[in-house]
Write a protein that holds these residues in place. Structure first.
Motif, PDB file in Angstrom:
ATOM      1  N   UNK A 179       0.809  -1.213   0.000  1.00  0.00           N
ATOM      2  CA  UNK A 179       0.000   0.000   0.000  1.00  0.00           C
ATOM      3  C   UNK A 179       0.847   1.270   0.000  1.00  0.00           C
ATOM      4  N   UNK A 180       2.173   1.120   0.181  1.00  0.00           N
ATOM      5  CA  UNK A 180       3.051   2.283   0.217  1.00  0.00           C
ATOM      6  C   UNK A 180       3.059   3.005   1.546  1.00  0.00           C
ATOM      7  N   UNK A 181       2.557   2.361   2.596  1.00  0.00           N
ATOM      8  CA  UNK A 181       2.489   2.976   3.923  1.00  0.00           C
ATOM      9  C   UNK A 181       3.691   2.490   4.733  1.00  0.00           C
ATOM     10  N   UNK A 182       4.806   3.211   4.620  1.00  0.00           N
ATOM     11  CA  UNK A 182       6.032   2.773   5.292  1.00  0.00           C
ATOM     12  C   UNK A 182       5.921   2.857   6.807  1.00  0.00           C
ATOM     13  N   UNK A 183       5.162   3.817   7.315  1.00  0.00           N
ATOM     14  CA  UNK A 183       5.004   3.949   8.775  1.00  0.00           C
ATOM     15  C   UNK A 183       4.277   2.741   9.356  1.00  0.00           C
ATOM     16  N   UNK A 184       3.189   2.330   8.701  1.00  0.00           N
ATOM     17  CA  UNK A 184       2.449   1.155   9.173  1.00  0.00           C
ATOM     18  C   UNK A 184       3.292  -0.101   9.043  1.00  0.00           C
ATOM     19  N   UNK A 185       4.062  -0.207   7.952  1.00  0.00           N
ATOM     20  CA  UNK A 185       4.938  -1.373   7.770  1.00  0.00           C
ATOM     21  C   UNK A 185       6.004  -1.414   8.861  1.00  0.00           C
ATOM     22  N   UNK A 186       6.533  -0.255   9.233  1.00  0.00           N
ATOM     23  CA  UNK A 186       7.547  -0.198  10.289  1.00  0.00           C
ATOM     24  C   UNK A 186       6.958  -0.611  11.628  1.00  0.00           C
ATOM     25  N   UNK A 187       5.751  -0.120  11.937  1.00  0.00           N
ATOM     26  CA  UNK A 187       5.100  -0.494  13.198  1.00  0.00           C
ATOM     27  C   UNK A 187       4.873  -2.000  13.273  1.00  0.00           C
ATOM     28  N   UNK A 188       4.533  -2.606  12.120  1.00  0.00           N
ATOM     29  CA  UNK A 188       4.273  -4.045  12.115  1.00  0.00           C
ATOM     30  C   UNK A 188       5.557  -4.851  12.193  1.00  0.00           C
ATOM     31  N   UNK A 189       6.603  -4.416  11.503  1.00  0.00           N
ATOM     32  CA  UNK A 189       7.825  -5.216  11.450  1.00  0.00           C
ATOM     33  C   UNK A 189       8.603  -5.141  12.765  1.00  0.00           C
ATOM     34  N   UNK A 190       8.398  -4.108  13.554  1.00  0.00           N
ATOM     35  CA  UNK A 190       9.084  -4.031  14.841  1.00  0.00           C
ATOM     36  C   UNK A 190       8.714  -5.211  15.732  1.00  0.00           C
ATOM     37  N   UNK A 191       7.439  -5.563  15.717  1.00  0.00           N
ATOM     38  CA  UNK A 191       6.995  -6.704  16.525  1.00  0.00           C
ATOM     39  C   UNK A 191       7.684  -7.981  16.061  1.00  0.00           C
ATOM     40  N   UNK A 192       7.781  -8.164  14.747  1.00  0.00           N
ATOM     41  CA  UNK A 192       8.403  -9.375  14.208  1.00  0.00           C
ATOM     42  C   UNK A 192       9.890  -9.409  14.545  1.00  0.00           C
ATOM     43  N   UNK A 193      10.572  -8.265  14.458  1.00  0.00           N
ATOM     44  CA  UNK A 193      12.003  -8.200  14.791  1.00  0.00           C
ATOM     45  C   UNK A 193      12.238  -8.540  16.262  1.00  0.00           C
ATOM     46  N   UNK A 194      11.366  -8.028  17.137  1.00  0.00           N
ATOM     47  CA  UNK A 194      11.515  -8.324  18.562  1.00  0.00           C
ATOM     48  C   UNK A 194      11.242  -9.791  18.854  1.00  0.00           C
ATOM     49  N   UNK A 195      10.355 -10.408  18.047  1.00  0.00           N
ATOM     50  CA  UNK A 195      10.021 -11.810  18.251  1.00  0.00           C
ATOM     51  C   UNK A 195      11.112 -12.733  17.734  1.00  0.00           C
ATOM     52  N   UNK A 196      11.745 -12.368  16.607  1.00  0.00           N
ATOM     53  CA  UNK A 196      12.785 -13.207  15.994  1.00  0.00           C
ATOM     54  C   UNK A 196      14.018 -12.355  15.698  1.00  0.00           C
ATOM     55  N   UNK A 197      14.736 -11.940  16.736  1.00  0.00           N
ATOM     56  CA  UNK A 197      15.858 -11.005  16.536  1.00  0.00           C
ATOM     57  C   UNK A 197      17.048 -11.594  15.811  1.00  0.00           C
ATOM     58  N   UNK A 198      17.135 -12.927  15.703  1.00  0.00           N
ATOM     59  CA  UNK A 198      18.289 -13.554  15.050  1.00  0.00           C
ATOM     60  C   UNK A 198      17.990 -13.991  13.620  1.00  0.00           C
ATOM     61  N   UNK A 199      16.810 -13.632  13.106  1.00  0.00           N
ATOM     62  CA  UNK A 199      16.423 -14.060  11.758  1.00  0.00           C
ATOM     63  C   UNK A 199      16.960 -13.095  10.715  1.00  0.00           C
ATOM     64  N   UNK A 200      17.733 -13.613   9.763  1.00  0.00           N
ATOM     65  CA  UNK A 200      18.284 -12.778   8.698  1.00  0.00           C
ATOM     66  C   UNK A 200      17.180 -12.261   7.786  1.00  0.00           C
ATOM     67  N   UNK A 201      16.185 -13.092   7.481  1.00  0.00           N
ATOM     68  CA  UNK A 201      15.113 -12.663   6.588  1.00  0.00           C
ATOM     69  C   UNK A 201      14.293 -11.533   7.187  1.00  0.00           C
ATOM     70  N   UNK A 202      14.058 -11.583   8.484  1.00  0.00           N
ATOM     71  CA  UNK A 202      13.281 -10.524   9.141  1.00  0.00           C
ATOM     72  C   UNK A 202      14.022  -9.193   9.070  1.00  0.00           C
ATOM     73  N   UNK A 203      15.334  -9.216   9.313  1.00  0.00           N
ATOM     74  CA  UNK A 203      16.090  -7.962   9.273  1.00  0.00           C
ATOM     75  C   UNK A 203      16.292  -7.471   7.849  1.00  0.00           C
ATOM     76  N   UNK A 204      16.307  -8.377   6.861  1.00  0.00           N
ATOM     77  CA  UNK A 204      16.309  -7.933   5.463  1.00  0.00           C
ATOM     78  C   UNK A 204      15.016  -7.199   5.139  1.00  0.00           C
ATOM     79  N   UNK A 205      13.904  -7.695   5.671  1.00  0.00           N
ATOM     80  CA  UNK A 205      12.623  -7.017   5.484  1.00  0.00           C
ATOM     81  C   UNK A 205      12.634  -5.656   6.182  1.00  0.00           C
TER      82      UNK A 205
END
Length: 275
Positions: A69-95
């Motif tokens: 949708x081009x909403x980088x702020x909403x994408x950032x809010x969502x990906x923070x949760x995933x990063x905190x859940x899987x901090x050692x995942x290379x794919x998550x940090x690439x996202x």
């Protein structure tokens, strides 16, 4: 239409998740990204998915919907949760990095990454991300601190060795470097180790040539670029970046022009850089 709560009770946990995922795929395929995001928000109401893996999957879909949708702020809010859940995942940090490129204000995401490192010292992809940020900001010593900690856990990772080598070579040009000769030797040592770990591929020769060119060792850099021109591209890289002959020819042409050999420079550009 039936509510999400009714569907969950009627279908059960697994079937309800499958129905939500099918709906999300359809909405994204149809370009209805806002509705897909709303569906994820509705599905993630507390208690509907007790399984952490299911919630993680839905959070990833919310990132996808926000990105589309081009909403980088909403994408950032969502990906923070995933990063905190899987901090050692290379794919998550690439996202996370992909979202970061689209954000106008990059200070808060890097502060979040630093907080993740404090909570999860073994989050190696996060350390590399923060180290890259320090390099771009000109803080080479801080970047080296992050890279060297990653190197302790992955001493035989070619990319990590290359990052350490580049950081040392960048530090050579810093005013804070007290002994440039030692820093240059350390940088070349890690760069040579990277080339050996990579198996002396075309990519390895090119990066070694760039390192030598940065140190103004033109004769040695010339040899590396000549090796690149003699070799085929690396098949595991794929795409347009698989063959580095054009990049090597361009750098060689710059060196020839600097030495006054304009004819040789023109020949290289006509041979390798003509479209």
């Amino acid at each position: 239409p039936p509510s999400c709560e009714f569907l969950r009770e009627w279908l059960g946990g697994d079937d309800y998740l499958e129905a939500v995922l099918m709906a999300l795929r359809s909405l994204v395929a149809l370009g209805r990204y806002w509705e897909a995001g709303r569906l994820v928000v509705e599905a993630l109401v507390t208690g509907r998915f007790p399984d952490a893996g299911h919630r993680h999957m839905l959070r990833l879909w919310s990132v996808v919907a926000a990105l589309k949708a081009g909403d980088s702020s909403a994408a950032y809010d969502a990906v923070r949760y995933v990063c905190a859940l899987r901090p050692e995942s290379l794919r998550v940090w690439n996202l996370f990095s992909r979202i970061l490129r689209r954000m106008p204000n990059k200070k808060e995401p890097y502060r979040f990454a630093l907080r993740c490192i404090l909570k999860n010292p073994r989050a190696l992809p996060c350390r590399v991300l923060v180290g890259n940020h320090f390099v771009m900001a000109g803080s080479t010593r801080l970047a080296l601190t992050q890279y060297l900690r990653v190197l302790e856990d992955r001493p035989d990772d070619p990319v990590v060795n290359l990052l350490v080598g580049i950081a040392y070579l960048s530090f050579v040009t810093s005013r804070r470097c007290q002994d440039r000769h030692v820093a240059a030797l350390q940088g070349m040592s890690f760069t040579l180790k990277y080339a050996k770990l990579r198996g002396w591929t075309q990519e390895a020769w090119y990066n070694l040539g760039r390192a030598l060119q940065q140190l103004d060792l033109a004769a040695l850099a010339h040899h590396c670029y000549e090796q690149v021109l003699r070799m085929h591209g690396d098949p595991d890289r794929g795409g347009a970046g698989a063959d580095l002959k054009r990049e090597a020819a361009h750098n060689l042409a710059l060196m020839y022009r600097r030495a006054g050999s304009n004819d040789l420079a023109r020949h290289l550009l006509q041979t390798y850089c003509t479209f």
